[in-house]
Design an enzyme around this catalytic site. Structure first.
Site, PDB file in Angstrom:
ATOM      1  N   LYS A 111       0.826  -1.212   0.000  1.00  0.00           N
ATOM      2  CA  LYS A 111       0.000   0.000   0.000  1.00  0.00           C
ATOM      3  C   LYS A 111       0.854   1.253   0.000  1.00  0.00           C
ATOM      4  O   LYS A 111       0.479   2.248  -0.609  1.00  0.00           O
ATOM      5  CB  LYS A 111      -0.980   0.003   1.179  1.00  0.00           C
ATOM      6  CG  LYS A 111      -2.066  -1.060   1.023  1.00  0.00           C
ATOM      7  CD  LYS A 111      -3.332  -0.727   1.790  1.00  0.00           C
ATOM      8  CE  LYS A 111      -4.390  -1.790   1.486  1.00  0.00           C
ATOM      9  NZ  LYS A 111      -5.614  -1.611   2.231  1.00  0.00           N
ATOM     10  N   LYS A 192      -3.956  -9.633  -6.438  1.00  0.00           N
ATOM     11  CA  LYS A 192      -5.240 -10.098  -5.901  1.00  0.00           C
ATOM     12  C   LYS A 192      -6.354  -9.115  -6.281  1.00  0.00           C
ATOM     13  O   LYS A 192      -6.117  -7.911  -6.405  1.00  0.00           O
ATOM     14  CB  LYS A 192      -5.173 -10.319  -4.381  1.00  0.00           C
ATOM     15  CG  LYS A 192      -5.136  -9.065  -3.558  1.00  0.00           C
ATOM     16  CD  LYS A 192      -5.498  -9.329  -2.094  1.00  0.00           C
ATOM     17  CE  LYS A 192      -5.736  -8.013  -1.395  1.00  0.00           C
ATOM     18  NZ  LYS A 192      -6.639  -8.015  -0.296  1.00  0.00           N
ATOM     19  N   LYS A 195     -10.564  -4.119  -3.623  1.00  0.00           N
ATOM     20  CA  LYS A 195     -11.477  -2.979  -3.727  1.00  0.00           C
ATOM     21  C   LYS A 195     -10.724  -1.745  -4.150  1.00  0.00           C
ATOM     22  O   LYS A 195     -11.244  -0.885  -4.827  1.00  0.00           O
ATOM     23  CB  LYS A 195     -12.109  -2.689  -2.360  1.00  0.00           C
ATOM     24  CG  LYS A 195     -13.049  -3.741  -1.875  1.00  0.00           C
ATOM     25  CD  LYS A 195     -13.806  -3.229  -0.661  1.00  0.00           C
ATOM     26  CE  LYS A 195     -13.707  -4.176   0.503  1.00  0.00           C
ATOM     27  NZ  LYS A 195     -12.594  -3.888   1.419  1.00  0.00           N
TER      28      LYS A 195
END
Ligand code: ATP
Ligand code: LTN
Length: 332
Positions: A111, A192, A195
């Site tokens: 992230k 993966k 969202k």
């Protein structure tokens, strides 16, 4: 009864990966365990959000969870920021985990690579997650494979706290489903499905209409061979389609591979299985969406139940550390 807790971030609508990797399992487990499910809005703040967006997303995610089968009469569903003990306990967790341990978290590395502003909260994220889990004397944490490392660090924190201050927390373990644990993005099958990846064509939303599901699965990236084989290293796209079909139909993906010789029929069957899975869920969502006041009421009931447990655990942790108790709690 086994105590179960899991959490999910209000970062957008649920996708197939969330459902097959996590939420469907939660719905199954609620009947044989004492289950708690938390919409972790404070975790979502680790990455800046447009003001006002979070309220709507949190409500909608709660409705989606209920539509996906989490029944507030059977389990406890609540919003993290409604139980302030989570943030208070997170500080104790931050003082029990080391900088080095937090630096090794792969979710942080992923992230922080994707964002310009890297908040301190993104770095200490696992300490808040440990608080979420440990406040409830959780035995099992049902999650997708990507969360194994966060449950491991929670175990390390619990063990360290217990050895420093005496038996305080239950040491939890991760429960990862065999099928569906890692559903990949249809366009980028080595990432993966997520969202927040911002890959609308690569991610199947639980509220996607049948036409959209069909289009996305049929356009899924595969490879230039034509052999159907379950081998994530060599054939990530095809293996992902087998995982999706396997998880949606409760079959083993490697067994399914033997039934196909071409990609077209595999894609058609995977799309049909997903559409069948989503139909009833979408119908329930439409009912819940029509009555937001009822959702808020259910979340209040959940938060009250959660808070009674969290407050007792936090008081035990503070007493074991040896913090001086106030004569009276303020504002009570
Ligand atoms: P974000 O991209 O905002 O981090 P996410 O889509 O990864 O969100 P989370 O809220 O982090 O979803 O995760 C909720 C649950 O869904 C977790 O238990 C996680 O392990 C599971 N999960 C998320 N993505 C997948 C996936 N692609 N396959 C299987 N399980 C998944
Ligand atoms: N980090 C998790 C969300 C999460 C969670 C939790 C999962 C926050 N607190 C407690 C299990 C238990 C994620 O990104 N999926």
């Amino acid at each position: 009864m086994t105590r179960v807790l899991s959490g999910i971030q209000p970062t957008g609508d649920l996708h197939l990966g969330n459902y097959l990797g996590a939420v469907r399992n939660w719905a199954r487990m609620q009947h044989r365990t004492d289950a708690f499910f938390c919409v972790v809005d404070l975790h979502a703040v680790t990455v800046p959000k447009a003001p006002g967006e979070m309220r709507a997303v949190t409500l909608r995610l709660s409705q989606l969870l209920m539509a996906a089968g989490l029944d507030p009469e059977t389990c406890t569903i609540f919003v993290q920021s409604h139980v302030p003990e989570h943030t208070e306990c997170a500080w104790l967790m931050e003082c029990t985990v080391s900088f080095g341990e937090l630096s090794r978290m792969t979710q942080f590395k992923d992230k922080s690579d994707r964002h310009d502003f890297i908040s301190a909260g993104l770095f200490t994220y696992p300490a808040l997650q440990a608080a979420d889990i440990l406040l409830y004397d959780t035995d099992e944490v049902p999650v997708g494979a990507d969360q194994r490392q966060h449950v491991e660090i929670t175990r390390d924190i619990a063990e360290r706290f217990n050895s420093r201050y005496g038996e305080t927390f239950t040491v939890p373990k991760a429960v990862v489903p065999a099928a569906g644990a890692r559903i990949m993005d249809l366009q980028r099958p080595t990432d993966k499905m997520s969202k927040s990846l911002d890959s609308p064509r690569g991610s199947v939303g639980l509220l996607d209409e049948p036409g959209a599901v069909n289009r996305k699965i049929k356009a899924a990236v595969t490879d230039s061979e034509s052999e159907v084989r379950y081998d994530f290293e060599a054939k990530p796209g095809v293996s992902n389609l087998l995982s999706i079909l396997g998880a949606a139909t409760d079959r083993d993906p490697a067994d399914l591979a033997g039934e196909y010789t071409r990609y077209g029929p595999l894609k058609a069957d995977a799309a049909a299985a997903v559409i069948e899975l989503l139909g009833p869920l979408q119908a329930r969502f439409a009912e819940l969406e029509a009555d937001p006041a009822e959702t808020s009421r259910l979340l209040q009931v959940g938060a009250d139940k959660a808070r009674a447990i969290a407050a007792a655990t936090l008081a035990r942790a503070k007493a074991n550390i040896g913090l001086l108790e106030p004569l009276a709690q303020p504002f009570e």
